[in-house]
Design an enzyme around this catalytic site. Structure first.
Site, PDB file in Angstrom:
ATOM      1  N   GLY A  80      37.871  65.950   4.562  1.00 20.30           N
ATOM      2  CA  GLY A  80      38.617  64.796   4.084  1.00 20.30           C
ATOM      3  C   GLY A  80      40.004  64.786   4.691  1.00 20.30           C
ATOM      4  O   GLY A  80      40.460  65.797   5.244  1.00 20.30           O
ATOM      5  N   GLN A  85      48.744  62.967   5.891  1.00 20.99           N
ATOM      6  CA  GLN A  85      48.407  63.947   6.911  1.00 20.99           C
ATOM      7  C   GLN A  85      48.418  63.355   8.322  1.00 20.99           C
ATOM      8  O   GLN A  85      48.318  64.094   9.296  1.00 20.99           O
ATOM      9  CB  GLN A  85      47.037  64.576   6.624  1.00 20.99           C
ATOM     10  CG  GLN A  85      47.045  65.477   5.399  1.00 20.99           C
ATOM     11  CD  GLN A  85      45.715  66.139   5.196  1.00 20.99           C
ATOM     12  OE1 GLN A  85      44.810  65.582   4.590  1.00 20.99           O
ATOM     13  NE2 GLN A  85      45.582  67.349   5.718  1.00 20.99           N
ATOM     14  N   LEU A 132      43.555  70.778   6.842  1.00 21.13           N
ATOM     15  CA  LEU A 132      43.851  70.403   8.221  1.00 21.13           C
ATOM     16  C   LEU A 132      45.335  70.495   8.531  1.00 21.13           C
ATOM     17  O   LEU A 132      45.720  70.651   9.693  1.00 21.13           O
ATOM     18  CB  LEU A 132      43.340  68.983   8.502  1.00 21.13           C
ATOM     19  CG  LEU A 132      41.838  68.766   8.341  1.00 21.13           C
ATOM     20  CD1 LEU A 132      41.465  67.336   8.724  1.00 21.13           C
ATOM     21  CD2 LEU A 132      41.035  69.764   9.146  1.00 21.13           C
ATOM     22  N   HIS A 173      41.455  68.061  -3.855  1.00 22.08           N
ATOM     23  CA  HIS A 173      42.347  68.488  -2.777  1.00 22.08           C
ATOM     24  C   HIS A 173      43.077  67.290  -2.173  1.00 22.08           C
ATOM     25  O   HIS A 173      44.300  67.326  -1.973  1.00 22.08           O
ATOM     26  CB  HIS A 173      41.503  69.204  -1.708  1.00 22.08           C
ATOM     27  CG  HIS A 173      42.260  69.660  -0.509  1.00 22.08           C
ATOM     28  ND1 HIS A 173      42.478  71.000  -0.231  1.00 22.08           N
ATOM     29  CD2 HIS A 173      42.831  68.977   0.522  1.00 22.08           C
ATOM     30  CE1 HIS A 173      43.155  71.113   0.901  1.00 22.08           C
ATOM     31  NE2 HIS A 173      43.382  69.901   1.383  1.00 22.08           N
ATOM     32  N   HIS A 177      47.172  66.000  -2.221  1.00 21.27           N
ATOM     33  CA  HIS A 177      48.007  65.658  -1.061  1.00 21.27           C
ATOM     34  C   HIS A 177      48.911  64.469  -1.361  1.00 21.27           C
ATOM     35  O   HIS A 177      50.092  64.451  -0.976  1.00 21.27           O
ATOM     36  CB  HIS A 177      47.132  65.301   0.142  1.00 21.27           C
ATOM     37  CG  HIS A 177      46.828  66.448   1.042  1.00 21.27           C
ATOM     38  ND1 HIS A 177      47.809  67.213   1.641  1.00 21.27           N
ATOM     39  CD2 HIS A 177      45.643  66.969   1.462  1.00 21.27           C
ATOM     40  CE1 HIS A 177      47.247  68.153   2.385  1.00 21.27           C
ATOM     41  NE2 HIS A 177      45.940  68.030   2.280  1.00 21.27           N
TER      42      HIS A 177
END
Length: 219
Positions: A80, A85, A132, A173, A177
């Protein structure tokens, strides 16, 4: 609309936006359309910021952003990806993940809100988790094995997605973020420092793999 998946279900079809479909390509169509963007790394301010709500639905800009997020997630071999990000200050994330029962889940969600799941309907599971934006290390992180997330699709239609197991972990998760939180925050200080050292040693190799994957896709 509320959609979910129970591990006892015999239906193992791909879930797109929570709905089972009879067929789905290995490469999501968003990946074909999207452009790969740079993934932000721990230490960048945007990863610590409470993101802004999506307010303009149904626009070409939002559709393009979702396509780019899918393309970026694909070349990074992610489960994901949240908008911050790729340095975009919006409450939005995408996912393309196969859970431990062999069911693939693909979709996006704007303005996600995690619902409270009664204690009797969930259990705490300790599993490895990576990110990531923390390229390289994985660490054991406890999370509930069931998640229910309310939000909206690209067009502003309300949606509720339920996940169990690995997919539940992904939903939690990515929602974290958008509140400026990383999985590192759930570790002890010692484990956090260890993960950051591992990241420093591994990140160049990880970046090279991503670049090679993007080139292979013609991105």
């Amino acid at each position: 609309m509320t959609v979910g998946f129970d591990e006892s279900s015999p239906d193992r079809r791909v879930r797109v936006m929570g709905e089972p479909v009879d067929s789905y390509p290995a490469l999501p169509p968003e990946v074909e359309r999207g452009t790969v963007r740079r993934i932000t790394v721990v230490g960048e301010e945007i990863l610590r910021r409470e993101c802004k709500d999506v307010t303009r639905f149904g626009t070409a800009e939002l559709a393009r952003l979702i396509d780019d997020m899918f393309a970026t997630n694909q070349v990074a071999s992610g489960a994901g990806l949240a908008a911050n990000q790729i340095d975009v200050d919006l409450r939005l994330f995408v996912w393309d993940i196969t859970d431990e029962w062999g069911v693939r889940h693909v979709g996006h969600l704007a303005n996600p809100v995690l619902a409270d799941v009664p204690a009797g309907e969930r259990r705490l599971v300790e599993e490895d988790e990576g990110c990531l934006s923390v390229p390289g290390p994985f660490r054991t992180v406890p999370r509930p094995d069931r998640a229910v997330v309310h939000g909206f699709d690209l067009h502003g239609e309300p949606l509720v997605i339920e996940g169990r197991g690995y997919f539940a972990r992904c939903l939690q998760h990515e929602t974290d973020h958008l509140h400026g939180r990383l999985y590192l925050d759930r570790l002890s200080q010692r484990e956090r420092k260890s993960a950051l050292r591992e990241m420093a040693a591994a990140k160049d190799e990880v970046f090279a793999r991503r670049a090679a994957a993007a080139e292979k896709l013609g991105k």
